[in-house]
Write a protein that holds these residues in place. Structure first.
Motif, PDB file in Angstrom:
ATOM      1  N   HIS A 101       0.824  -1.214   0.000  1.00 34.87           N
ATOM      2  CA  HIS A 101       0.000   0.000   0.000  1.00 34.87           C
ATOM      3  C   HIS A 101       0.857   1.263   0.000  1.00 34.87           C
ATOM      4  O   HIS A 101       0.405   2.325  -0.451  1.00 34.87           O
ATOM      5  N   LEU A 102       2.089   1.136   0.488  1.00 33.87           N
ATOM      6  CA  LEU A 102       2.991   2.283   0.537  1.00 33.87           C
ATOM      7  C   LEU A 102       3.860   2.382  -0.716  1.00 33.87           C
ATOM      8  O   LEU A 102       4.758   3.219  -0.775  1.00 33.87           O
ATOM      9  N   GLY A 103       3.582   1.528  -1.706  1.00 31.47           N
ATOM     10  CA  GLY A 103       4.275   1.634  -2.982  1.00 31.47           C
ATOM     11  C   GLY A 103       5.402   0.652  -3.217  1.00 31.47           C
ATOM     12  O   GLY A 103       6.086   0.719  -4.247  1.00 31.47           O
ATOM     13  N   VAL A 104       5.634  -0.257  -2.280  1.00 32.00           N
ATOM     14  CA  VAL A 104       6.682  -1.264  -2.470  1.00 32.00           C
ATOM     15  C   VAL A 104       6.190  -2.338  -3.445  1.00 32.00           C
ATOM     16  O   VAL A 104       5.088  -2.858  -3.290  1.00 32.00           O
ATOM     17  N   LYS A 105       6.985  -2.624  -4.455  1.00 30.53           N
ATOM     18  CA  LYS A 105       6.619  -3.645  -5.434  1.00 30.53           C
ATOM     19  C   LYS A 105       6.945  -5.025  -4.851  1.00 30.53           C
ATOM     20  O   LYS A 105       8.069  -5.519  -4.977  1.00 30.53           O
ATOM     21  N   ILE A 106       5.949  -5.613  -4.208  1.00 38.49           N
ATOM     22  CA  ILE A 106       6.167  -6.823  -3.417  1.00 38.49           C
ATOM     23  C   ILE A 106       6.699  -7.981  -4.256  1.00 38.49           C
ATOM     24  O   ILE A 106       7.639  -8.683  -3.850  1.00 38.49           O
TER      25      ILE A 106
END
Length: 290
Positions: A185-190
């Protein structure tokens, strides 16, 4: 005092490489949630690359093998994740099912890798000469190769912990290990982070393999033993804790060398498991686990 120094220093030498391979497995499990049973095969693969370079007659320093082994293991690990584990995670109804299926997949990779290694190098132990002299420390004769290996391993451990704590990518990895959904949700490309962490775990295994080959012999069947020790260390230090893996590696290195020196090396793994059994009762989350 001489015996104490001998056991302590040699135990730290062994523990430094233990810490490296446990850091790799801890990274893979902490972020990608994969308990990689084939982890030890990548250690053996790196040792084989180092041995092959030494036998080629080129006169290269064994550390040069890192230039070859690390990219090879990184590529294999990354491809395995994006082709097998990513799809497996997408098809699994929940994380628990994925972790169980991932272990089964890693067993398959383990058997394939071991058969390929046996076909290439056979079953005979392999070793090459490297820094065969010893250094006198307080009356104890310590292998020069062992001291060199410990120095390089400690440098790699320190650099990796700095990478995790100081760089933007390292912070993304830590965020994904703590809460992957919140990190997403914070923009990390999991998905990318998971594949990268699985590959980084492979690189750390390769580093351990190159360094181990400098001071001890190895076989094509050595991989499972390395994996077993790495799993024990990861549980001891705390699942997913890189600092716990480093601490657990040095503890088991000292304990293992003490058992080998005063009793017999055949009891080493048994003592390791006894430590884990006690730990699981007293502190189930491990030494530095959350």
């Amino acid at each position: 005092m001489t015996v104490f120094l001998l056991v302590l220093i040699n135990g730290c030498i062994v523990g430094s490489t233990y810490a490296l391979m446990a850091m790799g497995m801890s990274t893979q499990y902490g972020v990608a949630r994969i308990l990689n049973i084939a982890h030890g095969e990548f250690i053996v693969l790196a040792a084989v690359v180092t041995y092959a370079l030494q036998q080629s007659g080129l006169g290269l320093h064994p550390l040069f093998a890192l230039v070859l082994a690390c990219p090879i293991v990184f590529a294999i690990s990354y491809i395995l994740h994006i082709t097998l584990y990513r799809r497996l995670r997408r098809l699994s109804p929940n994380l628990g099912v994925f972790e169980g299926n991932a272990i089964l997949v890693s067993f398959g990779i383990y058997y394939i890798a071991q058969n390929l290694l046996q076909t290439y190098m056979g079953a005979a132990p392999k070793r090459y000469p490297f820094m065969m002299t010893s250094v006198n420390i307080g009356g104890a004769g310590i292998s020069a190769a062992g001291l060199f290996v410990m120095l390089i391993a400690i440098v790699i451990c320190v650099l990796y912990t700095i990478f995790l704590s100081r760089t933007r990518l390292g912070k993304s990895i830590r965020a994904a290990s703590q809460d992957s959904q919140a990190a997403a949700h914070l923009g990390v490309k999991i998905n990318s982070i998971m594949a990268l962490c699985f590959a980084i775990g492979g690189i750390l295994a390769a580093c351990a393999g190159v360094l181990m080959s400098m001071r001890e012999q190895f076989q094509s069947t050595s991989g499972l033993g390395y994996t077993t020790i790495a799993i024990i260390i990861v549980v001891l230090g705390g699942l997913g804790s890189v600092k716990g893996a480093i601490l657990g590696g040095f503890i088991l290195g000292i304990v293992g060398y003490t058992v080998s020196h005063f009793i017999d090396s055949v009891f080493m793994i048994s003592v390791f498991y006894m430590i884990i059994l006690v730990l699981l009762i007293v502190r189930p989350k491990g030494l530095l686990g959350r």
